[in-house]
Design a protein around this motif. Structure first.
Motif, short mmCIF file in Angstrom:
data_model
loop_
_atom_site.label_atom_id
_atom_site.label_comp_id
_atom_site.label_asym_id
_atom_site.label_seq_id
_atom_site.Cartn_x
_atom_site.Cartn_y
_atom_site.Cartn_z
N UNK A 224 0.85 -1.28 -0.10
CA UNK A 224 0.00 -0.07 -0.10
C UNK A 224 0.65 1.26 -0.03
N UNK A 225 2.21 1.28 -0.07
CA UNK A 225 3.14 2.27 0.26
C UNK A 225 3.52 2.74 -1.28
N UNK A 226 4.01 3.99 -1.22
CA UNK A 226 4.63 4.32 -2.43
C UNK A 226 5.94 3.76 -2.64
N UNK A 227 6.49 3.35 -3.85
CA UNK A 227 7.87 2.84 -3.80
C UNK A 227 8.63 3.62 -4.93
N UNK A 281 3.13 3.35 -7.09
CA UNK A 281 1.97 3.15 -6.03
C UNK A 281 0.99 2.18 -6.32
N UNK A 282 0.18 1.81 -5.31
CA UNK A 282 -0.86 0.70 -5.21
C UNK A 282 -0.19 -0.61 -5.85
N UNK A 283 0.72 -0.98 -5.50
CA UNK A 283 1.25 -2.26 -6.03
C UNK A 283 0.96 -3.60 -5.32
N UNK A 314 2.27 -7.55 5.81
CA UNK A 314 2.38 -6.62 6.72
C UNK A 314 1.43 -5.60 6.97
N UNK A 315 1.18 -5.29 5.54
CA UNK A 315 -0.17 -4.18 5.54
C UNK A 315 -1.08 -4.66 6.19
#
Length: 350
Positions: A224-227, A281-283, A314-315
């Motif tokens: 859910x995080x930006x990468x 994003x949204x991977x 983890x998310x």
């Protein structure tokens, strides 16, 4: 007296002959399939005669006299590919313009001119070059392959690593095409223990050289995080950029200053920096795999492989923890409310 004069004359003629043949030939470098000019000059005069020959095989290349081209006996290899600067011939310019230069054109040429003032000969060595245009690097399994095509003369390929390390099991092959150009391929095996090595491949000829650098790294990110995925740093302006997924699927391309994102990646690509770094994003697990950045300028190509792993567990754990915390707070709030109400009731009855 007559014998002495004849001897002196022969000595002078022989000396002039030695001067003529000892004069170095002119060298001209021509690019494969491009236009090239072979220079030739003489003392201008009216009604000049010009003949061009290729000395190997005594091939008739081009003739000009009677104020026009004379191509009846021109060798077929040069048909429709030669011309003179007709408006400059009478002024002493007999230079030959040759188009679509190929490897067979390489060799020694003779320019013969004749006027009422005398005859002139010039010799020109034509060298053909097909420079290194592009160097490709590709990884298949544990083998990395460096290749380049359409080169002349025969190129050389060299490898280096940073930090310095020995390269083993390297296999290099050179193939010559029907056009007499060279394709070269070299492929060492990547050792499992050297994931942090940068591999550089250089393909060079007498005219130019180009290189490509390969780097491999790993990255773990949350779904859910930006990468942000980084390319290898470049010290010159980036003219071409390609991001690929799993070596084949194109994510985005950049030519000069124009970016193009493929349709299926538009929801995941948030930004791309001037240096080529990609923000995603949204991977999800569908986007887990190898991301390849290909940076290129006029001299060098840099290729970076980033193995991205998506940690979806983890998310979801974080979400569960947050939910438990909220539930505990609600329960504690209810308990506090009940205690307050009970104390109020005791106070009322007392």
């Amino acid at each position: 007296m007559i014998r002495v004069s004849c001897t002196m004359f022969l000595v002078v003629v022989e000396f002039l002959w030695l001067l003529r043949v000892s004069r170095a030939d002119s060298q001209v470098s021509c690019i494969f399939m491009e236009r090239c000019i072979l220079p030739c000059s003489f003392h201008g005069s009216s009604e000049p005669v010009v003949h061009w020959f290729k000395t190997e095989g005594k091939l008739h290349v081009h003739s000009y006299y009677g104020d026009q081209d004379q191509l009846v006996i021109q060798h077929q290899r040069f048909r429709s590919r030669t011309s003179l600067f007709k408006d400059q011939v009478y002024r002493g310019n007999a230079s030959l313009q040759l188009t679509e230069v190929n490897v067979q054109d390489e060799g020694r040429y003779q320019c013969y001119t004749s006027t009422i003032s005398g005859n002139t000969e010039m010799f020109i060595i034509l060298n053909v070059d097909a420079p290194v245009r592009k160097v490709d690097l590709q990884q298949v399994g544990q083998r990395i392959t460096c290749s380049s095509e359409g080169i002349y003369p025969k190129p050389e390929i060299t490898w280096s690593t940073s930090p310095s390390s020995s390269i083993t099991n390297n296999k290099t092959t050179v193939h010559q095409t029907e056009q007499q150009l060279y394709n070269i391929t070299s492929s060492p095996i990547l050792p499992n223990s050297d994931m942090d090595l940068n591999y550089s491949c250089v393909v060079s000829t007498r005219r130019n050289r180009k290189s490509a650098t390969f780097r491999q790294q790993g990255l773990v990110t949350e779904s859910q995080s930006e990468t942000i995925i980084h390319c290898s740093p470049s010290h010159t302006p980036v003219t071409n950029l390609i991001w690929r997924f799993d070596h084949s699927q194109i994510i985005l391309t950049k030519t000069n200053s124009q970016y193009t994102v493929s349709e299926e990646w538009k929801q995941h690509v948030k930004d791309v920096s001037e240096s080529g770094s990609l923000t995603l994003q949204d991977l999800s697990s569908d986007q887990e795999g190898t991301y390849t950045c290909e940076l290129a300028d006029a001299v060098e190509a840099k290729i970076t492989n980033i193995l991205v792993k998506i940690n979806e567990g983890n998310s979801s754990n974080v979400g569960a923890i947050v939910g438990v915390v909220i539930a505990v707070i609600v329960v504690l709030g209810l308990l506090v409310t009940l205690l307050v109400l009970r104390n109020n009731q005791k106070c009322f009855f007392s």
